[in-house]
Design an enzyme around this catalytic site. Structure first.
Site, PDB file in Angstrom:
ATOM      1  N   ARG A 116      -3.525  -6.806  32.397  1.00 16.51           N
ATOM      2  CA  ARG A 116      -2.401  -5.948  32.789  1.00 16.51           C
ATOM      3  C   ARG A 116      -1.565  -5.655  31.563  1.00 16.51           C
ATOM      4  NH1 ARG A 116       0.564 -10.143  36.272  1.00 16.51           N
ATOM      5  NH2 ARG A 116      -0.332 -11.339  34.561  1.00 16.51           N
ATOM      6  N   THR A 156     -13.486   1.154  31.828  1.00 14.60           N
ATOM      7  CA  THR A 156     -13.767   1.238  33.266  1.00 14.60           C
ATOM      8  C   THR A 156     -14.656   2.454  33.498  1.00 14.60           C
ATOM      9  OG1 THR A 156     -11.624   0.254  33.714  1.00 14.60           O
ATOM     10  CG2 THR A 156     -12.675   1.450  35.536  1.00 14.60           C
ATOM     11  N   HIS A 177       5.318  -5.564  46.660  1.00 12.92           N
ATOM     12  CA  HIS A 177       6.699  -5.151  46.372  1.00 12.92           C
ATOM     13  C   HIS A 177       6.822  -3.650  46.581  1.00 12.92           C
ATOM     14  CE1 HIS A 177       7.440  -9.125  44.873  1.00 12.92           C
ATOM     15  NE2 HIS A 177       6.343  -9.024  44.133  1.00 12.92           N
ATOM     16  N   ALA A 178       7.675  -3.281  47.517  1.00 16.65           N
ATOM     17  CA  ALA A 178       7.840  -1.848  47.800  1.00 16.65           C
ATOM     18  C   ALA A 178       8.514  -1.174  46.616  1.00 16.65           C
ATOM     19  CB  ALA A 178       8.678  -1.677  49.058  1.00 16.65           C
ATOM     20  N   LYS A 217      -6.221   7.006  38.201  1.00 17.62           N
ATOM     21  CA  LYS A 217      -7.513   7.599  37.826  1.00 17.62           C
ATOM     22  C   LYS A 217      -8.681   6.810  38.436  1.00 17.62           C
ATOM     23  CE  LYS A 217      -8.545   5.261  33.427  1.00 17.62           C
ATOM     24  NZ  LYS A 217      -9.726   4.516  33.843  1.00 17.62           N
ATOM     25  N   LYS A 255     -14.869  -3.601  39.261  1.00 13.56           N
ATOM     26  CA  LYS A 255     -13.616  -3.138  38.657  1.00 13.56           C
ATOM     27  C   LYS A 255     -12.930  -2.091  39.541  1.00 13.56           C
ATOM     28  CE  LYS A 255     -10.422  -2.122  35.749  1.00 13.56           C
ATOM     29  NZ  LYS A 255      -9.301  -2.989  35.457  1.00 13.56           N
ATOM     30  N   CYS A 272      -4.365   3.131  35.025  1.00 14.96           N
ATOM     31  CA  CYS A 272      -5.579   2.699  35.741  1.00 14.96           C
ATOM     32  C   CYS A 272      -5.640   3.124  37.207  1.00 14.96           C
ATOM     33  CB  CYS A 272      -5.719   1.188  35.632  1.00 14.96           C
ATOM     34  SG  CYS A 272      -6.075   0.680  33.944  1.00 14.96           S
ATOM     35  N   GLU A 312     -12.682  -4.910  32.179  1.00  7.37           N
ATOM     36  CA  GLU A 312     -11.475  -5.628  31.751  1.00  7.37           C
ATOM     37  C   GLU A 312     -10.415  -5.551  32.845  1.00  7.37           C
ATOM     38  OE1 GLU A 312     -10.904  -7.645  29.122  1.00  7.37           O
ATOM     39  OE2 GLU A 312      -9.152  -7.945  30.361  1.00  7.37           O
ATOM     40  N   PHE A 313      -9.757  -6.688  33.089  1.00  6.10           N
ATOM     41  CA  PHE A 313      -8.766  -6.733  34.174  1.00  6.10           C
ATOM     42  C   PHE A 313      -7.348  -6.978  33.671  1.00  6.10           C
ATOM     43  CE2 PHE A 313     -12.861  -8.036  35.872  1.00  6.10           C
ATOM     44  CZ  PHE A 313     -12.995  -7.194  36.969  1.00  6.10           C
TER      45      PHE A 313
HETATM   46  N1  LIG Z   1      -4.718   0.100  29.819  1.00  6.57           N
HETATM   47  C1  LIG Z   1      -5.044  -0.848  30.694  1.00  6.57           C
HETATM   48  O1  LIG Z   1      -4.191  -1.566  31.195  1.00  6.57           O
HETATM   49  C2  LIG Z   1      -6.477  -1.078  31.089  1.00  6.57           C
HETATM   50  C3  LIG Z   1      -6.825  -2.238  31.785  1.00  6.57           C
HETATM   51  C4  LIG Z   1      -8.157  -2.452  32.123  1.00  6.57           C
HETATM   52  C5  LIG Z   1      -9.113  -1.497  31.793  1.00  6.57           C
HETATM   53  N2  LIG Z   1      -8.749  -0.354  31.135  1.00  6.57           N
HETATM   54  C6  LIG Z   1      -9.795   0.596  30.781  1.00  6.57           C
HETATM   55  O2  LIG Z   1     -10.096   0.454  29.401  1.00  6.57           O
HETATM   56  C7  LIG Z   1     -10.430   1.721  28.816  1.00  6.57           C
HETATM   57  C8  LIG Z   1      -9.524   2.003  27.639  1.00  6.57           C
HETATM   58  O3  LIG Z   1      -8.202   2.139  28.112  1.00  6.57           O
HETATM   59  P1  LIG Z   1      -6.943   2.121  27.130  1.00  6.57           P
HETATM   60  O4  LIG Z   1      -5.748   2.103  27.987  1.00  6.57           O
HETATM   61  O5  LIG Z   1      -7.138   1.063  26.110  1.00  6.57           O
HETATM   62  O6  LIG Z   1      -7.116   3.579  26.442  1.00  6.57           O
HETATM   63  P2  LIG Z   1      -6.356   4.153  25.167  1.00  6.57           P
HETATM   64  O7  LIG Z   1      -6.299   5.621  25.365  1.00  6.57           O
HETATM   65  O8  LIG Z   1      -5.118   3.381  24.904  1.00  6.57           O
HETATM   66  O9  LIG Z   1      -7.356   3.831  23.949  1.00  6.57           O
HETATM   67  C9  LIG Z   1      -8.587   4.446  23.757  1.00  6.57           C
HETATM   68  C10 LIG Z   1      -8.840   4.556  22.256  1.00  6.57           C
HETATM   69  O10 LIG Z   1     -10.178   4.985  22.034  1.00  6.57           O
HETATM   70  C11 LIG Z   1     -10.184   5.805  20.883  1.00  6.57           C
HETATM   71  N3  LIG Z   1     -11.415   6.588  20.844  1.00  6.57           N
HETATM   72  C12 LIG Z   1     -11.801   7.614  21.646  1.00  6.57           C
HETATM   73  N4  LIG Z   1     -13.021   8.069  21.283  1.00  6.57           N
HETATM   74  C13 LIG Z   1     -13.438   7.296  20.245  1.00  6.57           C
HETATM   75  C14 LIG Z   1     -14.613   7.270  19.437  1.00  6.57           C
HETATM   76  N5  LIG Z   1     -15.607   8.137  19.642  1.00  6.57           N
HETATM   77  N6  LIG Z   1     -14.688   6.367  18.462  1.00  6.57           N
HETATM   78  C15 LIG Z   1     -13.662   5.502  18.245  1.00  6.57           C
HETATM   79  N7  LIG Z   1     -12.540   5.462  18.959  1.00  6.57           N
HETATM   80  C16 LIG Z   1     -12.424   6.360  19.955  1.00  6.57           C
HETATM   81  C17 LIG Z   1      -8.912   6.628  21.020  1.00  6.57           C
HETATM   82  O11 LIG Z   1      -8.522   7.180  19.786  1.00  6.57           O
HETATM   83  C18 LIG Z   1      -7.935   5.580  21.550  1.00  6.57           C
HETATM   84  O12 LIG Z   1      -7.245   4.930  20.509  1.00  6.57           O
HETATM   85  C19 LIG Z   1     -10.319   2.728  29.965  1.00  6.57           C
HETATM   86  O13 LIG Z   1     -11.578   2.916  30.541  1.00  6.57           O
HETATM   87  C20 LIG Z   1      -9.387   2.044  30.936  1.00  6.57           C
HETATM   88  O14 LIG Z   1      -9.600   2.471  32.257  1.00  6.57           O
HETATM   89  C21 LIG Z   1      -7.456  -0.139  30.761  1.00  6.57           C
END
Ligand SMILES: NC(=O)c1ccc[n+]([C@@H]2O[C@H](COP(=O)([O-])OP(=O)(O)OC[C@H]3O[C@@H](n4cnc5c(N)ncnc54)[C@H](O)[C@@H]3O)[C@@H](O)[C@H]2O)c1
Length: 436
Positions: free
Chosen positions: A154, A122, A254-255, A266, A207, A263, A151-152
């Site tokens: 959950r 994101t 849902h309260a 931030k 997003k 997500c 990516e959406f």
């Molecule tokens: N978690 C969710 O539910 C969700 C849903 C939709 C979108 N997103 C978005 O997706 C993105 C990732 O979120 P996440 O929850 O998977 O994060 P996360 O912290 O679980 O995973 C990120 C990974 O990236 C790795 N990383 C960082 N720098 C790197 C590099 N230079 N080379 C290789 N690997 C590297 C880290 O070691 C870590 O394992 C964010 O932008 C988040 O906002 C997350």
């Protein structure tokens, strides 16, 4: 098609495993050696239902592999996804793009073939332009299209969401980019999942707008719940009556103790920063962020009130059931339980906690909380128990056992999973959210 997934966290690992399951050849790359070692041994670094089996079967089929070596991972890949974290930048709340930019630079330096670089992380509007600029700056002389594909999914339902998405958003004006992305998502295209092709900037904004809207919906019903308490109405009935209107919909009404997770907190902040930079404030989201922040600690005060107020609460014990920000994940990022535990600790309340999957991640975030192996261990000797996360395991607590173990039968149900009449008949002092 060969796909490289840079970043193997919640999003990268789930997306990579699902793409492999569609039949693509996928390499998941992460700079965290211990994560890659564990994945190679078949041990999941995160808890996500169904993920272990999905990874195992696709590794066995030879379609999914793991490496820390980016050059090796992207070699021959037509699509290179960036799925690294974009946390709030310390101090100002902007999205921290240092991980995304570092990947863009490394990809530019190591790319050995034409490829589409896809931002799945994101990222704020305009990041695609920056990724394109960074890659060009490395002197990379291969054809590169930079595409946005937010990516959406959950957490807790990630595989289902990825395989049966409400929509796939692809932001690009580039024919090469569009063609490769069509191929990447062809299996879903055949499934008739709607694919929305838009400009890169629109995709990036979709997003944030979606997450801000959902955060607003939650915050709205939370404030309605507070009003319900004052006027003697039941927020569950109000929410049902409101949500049955198709224009509104019943989801996210849902309260509870306020939104948390990796997500919404931030992303709402980052959207506000973008809005500020472009001199186009989104005041409704400003209010949402403020209301939600204060709500989490207010839930701590709700528990203190249930103990008889600040003076009475000092020295008492509370069992916190559920620590993760929602069920079916081990993710503790910005979980309301952290602020609640802090508020209780500040009031001199002893806190025991239990979570089915999140204790390992929770322990360092709440060092004063005594982590227990079962809900009943946490409840033993407690003056009140508070349900913070609606894990299924808490929906059918053995109420007689709870009463026998607890010092007092006081239940603060911050997720409204029990019926007030039933709990009161069972001899509990029962406090819920917005139900009179
Ligand atoms: N978690 C969710 O539910 C969700 C849903 C939709 C979108 N997103 C978005 O997706 C993105 C990732 O979120 P996440 O929850 O998977 O994060 P996360 O912290 O679980 O995973 C990120 C990974 O990236 C790795 N990383 C960082 N720098 C790197 C590099 N230079 N080379 C290789 N690997 C590297 C880290 O070691 C870590 O394992 C964010 O932008 C988040 O906002 C997350």
């Amino acid at each position: 098609m060969k796909i490289a997934m840079v970043g193997s966290g919640y999003v990268g690992l789930v997306s990579g495993a699902c793409f492999a399951d569609f039949g693509h050849e996928v390499v998941c790359i992460d700079k965290d050696q211990s994560k890659i070692d564990r994945l190679r041994e078949g041990v999941m670094p995160i808890y996500e239902p169904g993920l272990e089996a999905l990874v195992e079967s696709n590794v066995a089929a030879g379609r999914l592999s793991f490496t820390t070596d980016l050059a090796e991972g992207i070699a021959g890949a037509q699509a290179i996804f960036i799925a690294v974290g974009t946390p709030s930048r310390r101090g100002d709340g902007h999205a921290d793009l240092s991980f995304v930019n570092a990947v863009a630079r490394e990809v530019g330096e190591k790319l050995a073939n034409d490829a589409v670089v896809v931002t799945k992380s994101t990222v704020p509007v305009g990041t695609g332009d920056e990724v394109e600029r960074i890659i060009a700056e490395t002197g990379c002389n291969h054809r590169v299209a930079v595409v946005s594909n937010p990516e959406f999914l959950r957490e807790g339902a990630a595989i289902g969401d990825f395989k049966r998405p409400d929509r796939i958003v692809i932001g690009t004006d580039d024919d090469f980019g569009r063609e490769v992305m069509r191929e990447v998502y062809r299996p879903l295209f055949l499934n008739e999942s709607p694919i929305l092709f838009v400009s890169r900037r629109s995709a990036e904004l979709i997003k944030y707008a979606a997450n801000a809207f959902l955060a607003t919906k939650i915050t709205f019903i939370n404030e309605i719940a507070d009003l319900c308490e004052k006027v003697g109405a039941n927020v569950q009935d109000v929410s049902r009556g409101v949500g049955m209107d198709n224009r509104i919909g019943s989801k996210f009404l849902h309260a509870g103790p306020g939104y948390g997770g990796s997500c919404f907190p931030k992303d709402t902040l980052a959207l506000l920063k973008t809005a500020e930079d472009y001199d186009s404030p989104i005041r409704i989201v400003e209010a949402v962020v403020k209301v939600n922040d204060s709500r989490k600690r207010a839930m701590g005060r709700k528990v203190i009130d249930a103990l008889g107020g600040l003076d009475a609460a000092r020295g008492k014990k509370v069992a916190l059931l559920g620590l993760t920000f929602k069920p079916n994940t081990d993710d503790m990022r910005d979980s309301p339980s952290i602020a609640i535990a802090q508020a209780l600790g500040d009031a001199g309340v002893e806190v025991a906690g239990y979570d089915p999957e999140g204790m390992e991640q929770a322990a360092p975030l709440m060092p004063d909380v005594q982590m227990c192996k079962t809900p009943y261990e946490a409840i033993e000797g407690a003056d009140a128990l508070a349900i913070v996360t609606e894990w299924d395991a808490f929906r059918a607590l053995d109420l007689d056992r709870v009463k026998a173990l607890a010092k007092a039968p006081v239940l603060v149900d911050l997720r409204n999973i029990y019926k007030p009449d039933h709990m009161r008949a069972a001899g509990f002092t029962y406090v819920s959210v917005g139900r009179g």
